[in-house]
Scaffold this active site. Structure first.
Site, PDB file in Angstrom:
ATOM      1  N   ASP A 177      33.872   4.828  -6.543  1.00  0.00           N
ATOM      2  CA  ASP A 177      32.786   4.665  -5.573  1.00  0.00           C
ATOM      3  C   ASP A 177      31.408   4.882  -6.205  1.00  0.00           C
ATOM      4  O   ASP A 177      30.405   4.343  -5.742  1.00  0.00           O
ATOM      5  CB  ASP A 177      32.920   5.666  -4.407  1.00  0.00           C
ATOM      6  CG  ASP A 177      34.348   5.955  -3.996  1.00  0.00           C
ATOM      7  OD1 ASP A 177      35.245   5.875  -4.855  1.00  0.00           O
ATOM      8  OD2 ASP A 177      34.567   6.285  -2.828  1.00  0.00           O
TER       9      ASP A 177
ATOM     10  N   ASP B 231      26.804  11.586  -4.280  1.00  0.00           N
ATOM     11  CA  ASP B 231      26.524  10.474  -3.381  1.00  0.00           C
ATOM     12  C   ASP B 231      25.049  10.273  -3.050  1.00  0.00           C
ATOM     13  O   ASP B 231      24.701   9.829  -1.945  1.00  0.00           O
ATOM     14  CB  ASP B 231      27.359  10.608  -2.096  1.00  0.00           C
ATOM     15  CG  ASP B 231      28.793  10.151  -2.329  1.00  0.00           C
ATOM     16  OD1 ASP B 231      28.973   9.196  -3.104  1.00  0.00           O
ATOM     17  OD2 ASP B 231      29.719  10.758  -1.757  1.00  0.00           O
TER      18      ASP B 231
HETATM   19  N1  GLY Z   1      33.068   6.991  -0.816  1.00  0.00           N
HETATM   20  C1  GLY Z   1      34.134   7.396   0.005  1.00  0.00           C
HETATM   21  C2  GLY Z   1      34.724   6.280   0.782  1.00  0.00           C
HETATM   22  O1  GLY Z   1      34.533   5.119   0.462  1.00  0.00           O
HETATM   23  O2  GLY Z   1      35.399   6.576   1.741  1.00  0.00           O
END
Ligand code: GLY
Length: 381
Positions: free
Chosen positions: A155, A95
């Protein structure tokens, strides 16, 4: 739903900036929790995957108002993000884009801060280390190569702009190459034939072959986690911006078409699009904000009739959020009510957190959508 007007955009931006201004003292040098608790975000240390969104809101408020208090708060947080990446604090995951694009790439764009630039480049380097050549993807979580975590997640498309940005800054072609290899894998396997998407997708660590899609935060592996679909919409059009690959534009249109078929009347989905509001399941307002940003990005890139249609749709979505989902002004409060972070189901693997609360990214993307609608914004992504 009534499309938000320019006057309403300006007043929603004023209100959002006021909310951010009111909360600055509470967080001073710290971050906001990923989601609110009874409508208020507890402060947290810079250790969560979501910590980039609060500084992102601060930078957007700075762009709207030009006020020094926002610039100073944003730069204070750059120091914290610089320390986080240099000391390797909670960065063993993918992330890096969610963390370093709205905090440091934004700070560099707006102030020229060299520590913001170098922190963001180090974060991009850290993301490159998550690349698995066998299967060609950026591994989301867990120890690198561990079979139980040999997977990528939808994501991650939002983490890739950091790589393209770092490539542009350094002239090193590796960043874009890895971003493109990951995107090709994601477009091949995360997207189902009907345009819906899997949240996570496993690959075989020995052969690199595709294994199976599985949810973590959606209701079931074969259901339609709303935010995953929103990441697919915004992430695929951002990929198209950087690559002009027809597969990315095609993925955007398919993901969007699917998303639209499952939307309730007020254009804000339930947390999993298997459900309609009559089910009593909570909404996820953050998905609507993310999709609105994707639509506005597409409107700008594509122009013409299709672009105008996307811009109108985005105005209707943001109109619904501003009219019926705006949170009350309060210290530590959010911008958007009725977000859902992770809701436990009998079939998923998440921990229940932030159900029917404000979410830090919901607030950020709502503010981004308003900023885009006000015009003249240079994206951080
Ligand atoms: N990236 C994790 C979420 O969208 O909760």
């Amino acid at each position: 739903m009534h499309p938000i007007t320019d006057t309403e955009v300006r007043s929603a931006l004023d209100r959002a900036a006021e909310q951010v201004r009111r909360s600055l003292p509470l967080y001073a040098g710290r971050c906001q929790n990923h989601s609110s608790v009874d409508g208020v975000y507890p402060p947290c240390e810079n250790v969560q995957w979501t910590c980039g969104f609060w500084p992102g809101e601060i930078w957007l408020a700075y762009e709207h108002t030009g006020e020094r208090c926002f610039r100073e708060a944003g730069l204070d947080l750059v120091e914290s993000f610089d320390r986080r990446i240099r000391e390797g604090i909670e960065v063993d995951h993918h992330d890096m884009g969610f963390l370093y694009t709205p905090s440091c790439a934004a700070a560099y764009q707006l102030t020229g801060s060299e520590s913001a630039r170098s922190a963001a480049i180090l974060a991009a380097d850290q993301l490159l280390r998550r690349f698995q050549p066998k299967g060609e993807f950026l591994q989301a979580w867990g120890a690198m190569g561990a079979p139980e975590n040999y997977r990528f997640i939808i994501d991650c498309l939002l983490n890739l702009p950091l790589l393209y940005w770092a490539g542009g800054e350094t002239g090193d072609g590796r960043y874009a190459e890895i971003a493109q290899r990951h995107t090709a894998t994601c477009l091949n396997y995360s997207f189902r034939p009907d345009g819906s998407t899997y949240h996570t997708f496993f690959m075989d660590p020995k052969t690199g072959a595709p294994v199976r899609g599985e949810t973590c935060q959606g209701y079931r592996s074969d259901s339609f986690w709303a935010r995953g679909q929103a990441w697919a919409v915004y992430g695929s059009i951002l990929s198209w911006r950087y690559t002009r690959a027809s597969a990315a534009l095609d993925a955007f249109r398919r993901a969007l078409d699917f998303y639209l078929t499952r939307l309730p009347e007020d254009l804000v989905p339930c947390w999993d699009m298997l459900f309609q509001p009559e089910s009593g399941e909570p909404r996820d307002s953050s998905s609507a904000a993310i999709v609105a940003c994707g639509l506005l990005e597409a409107a700008e890139l594509l122009g013409g009739e299709e672009g105008a249609r996307f811009a109108l749709l985005a105005r209707r979505m943001v109109g619904s959020l501003a009219a019926d989902y705006a949170a009350p002004l309060r210290e530590g409060g959010g911008l958007l009510l009725h977000g859902t972070y992770s809701k436990k189901s009998p079939y998923n693997t998440c921990t229940q957190e932030g159900v029917d609360e404000c979410t830090s990214w919901g607030d950020y993307f709502y503010l981004e959508a308003l900023t885009r609608l006000a015009g003249g914004w240079k994206p951080y992504w």
